[in-house]
Design a protein around this motif. Structure first.
Motif, PDB file in Angstrom:
ATOM      1  N   ILE A   1       0.849  -1.188   0.000  1.00 35.45           N
ATOM      2  CA  ILE A   1       0.000   0.000   0.000  1.00 35.45           C
ATOM      3  C   ILE A   1       0.883   1.236   0.000  1.00 35.45           C
ATOM      4  O   ILE A   1       2.088   1.147   0.216  1.00 35.45           O
TER       5      ILE A   1
ATOM      6  N   ASP B   1     -13.719  -6.786   7.669  1.00 38.79           N
ATOM      7  CA  ASP B   1     -12.741  -6.112   8.525  1.00 38.79           C
ATOM      8  C   ASP B   1     -12.509  -6.844   9.840  1.00 38.79           C
ATOM      9  O   ASP B   1     -11.398  -6.843  10.358  1.00 38.79           O
TER      10      ASP B   1
ATOM     11  N   ARG C   1      -8.755  -1.319   1.477  1.00 34.93           N
ATOM     12  CA  ARG C   1     -10.118  -1.224   0.931  1.00 34.93           C
ATOM     13  C   ARG C   1     -10.162  -0.269  -0.272  1.00 34.93           C
ATOM     14  O   ARG C   1     -10.981  -0.453  -1.166  1.00 34.93           O
ATOM     15  N   ASP C   2      -9.300   0.731  -0.275  1.00 34.86           N
ATOM     16  CA  ASP C   2      -9.253   1.696  -1.379  1.00 34.86           C
ATOM     17  C   ASP C   2      -8.392   1.220  -2.544  1.00 34.86           C
ATOM     18  O   ASP C   2      -8.332   1.890  -3.574  1.00 34.86           O
ATOM     19  N   SER C   3      -7.749   0.064  -2.401  1.00 32.98           N
ATOM     20  CA  SER C   3      -6.844  -0.415  -3.444  1.00 32.98           C
ATOM     21  C   SER C   3      -7.621  -1.010  -4.620  1.00 32.98           C
ATOM     22  O   SER C   3      -8.833  -1.245  -4.537  1.00 32.98           O
ATOM     23  N   ASP C   4      -6.905  -1.267  -5.696  1.00 30.28           N
ATOM     24  CA  ASP C   4      -7.508  -1.871  -6.884  1.00 30.28           C
ATOM     25  C   ASP C   4      -7.927  -3.318  -6.650  1.00 30.28           C
ATOM     26  O   ASP C   4      -8.760  -3.853  -7.381  1.00 30.28           O
TER      27      ASP C   4
ATOM     28  N   PRO D   1      -9.068  -5.019  -3.401  1.00 29.06           N
ATOM     29  CA  PRO D   1      -9.344  -5.063  -1.966  1.00 29.06           C
ATOM     30  C   PRO D   1      -9.539  -6.493  -1.464  1.00 29.06           C
ATOM     31  O   PRO D   1      -9.948  -7.376  -2.222  1.00 29.06           O
TER      32      PRO D   1
ATOM     33  N   GLU E   1      -1.604  11.251   6.307  1.00 28.80           N
ATOM     34  CA  GLU E   1      -2.303  10.170   7.010  1.00 28.80           C
ATOM     35  C   GLU E   1      -1.357   9.458   7.974  1.00 28.80           C
ATOM     36  O   GLU E   1      -1.745   9.134   9.098  1.00 28.80           O
TER      37      GLU E   1
ATOM     38  N   ARG F   1      -8.096   0.803   5.692  1.00 23.12           N
ATOM     39  CA  ARG F   1      -8.636   1.813   4.756  1.00 23.12           C
ATOM     40  C   ARG F   1      -7.891   1.797   3.432  1.00 23.12           C
ATOM     41  O   ARG F   1      -8.505   1.824   2.360  1.00 23.12           O
ATOM     42  N   ARG F   2      -6.562   1.762   3.513  1.00 21.90           N
ATOM     43  CA  ARG F   2      -5.768   1.784   2.285  1.00 21.90           C
ATOM     44  C   ARG F   2      -5.982   0.497   1.469  1.00 21.90           C
ATOM     45  O   ARG F   2      -6.032   0.546   0.247  1.00 21.90           O
TER      46      ARG F   2
END
Length: 92
Positions: free
Chosen positions: A18, A53, A43-46, A48, A24, A40-41
């Motif tokens: 990540i 969680d 989940r925001d990745s290409d 996930p 942050e 969070r990072r």
């Protein structure tokens, strides 16, 4: 965040593939904050994670605990979710 903290974040970035923006990373105060940031990072990745969680959190915590223990040479039992990185673990 001091040099130790930056090194921890770099290791976390590498371990989880990540990228953590400086702003942050600078807001992280506790181990739990760092776990939340990684989630969070991810989940925001290409790509996930497919697990929820609640299942992901303990796995990330164990990885982060290992990174902190390796980098700081401290007792793993001290690396709890509520541990403050600076005050409790001495990570500047």
């Amino acid at each position: 965040m001091g040099l130790d903290g930056v090194e921890i974040v770099l290791e976390v970035e590498d371990a989880f593939s990540i990228s953590v923006p400086d702003d942050e990373g600078g807001e992280v105060r506790t181990v739990s904050n760092l776990v939340d940031l990684v989630i969070r990072r991810l989940r925001d990745s290409d790509d996930p994670p497919v697990i929820d969680d609640a299942a992901l959190r303990p796995m990330i915590l164990e990885n982060i605990r290992g990174i902190i223990v390796d980098q700081m040479a401290i007792d793993p039992e001290r690396v709890t979710p509520e541990a403050n990185l600076v005050e409790d673990l001495g990570i500047d």
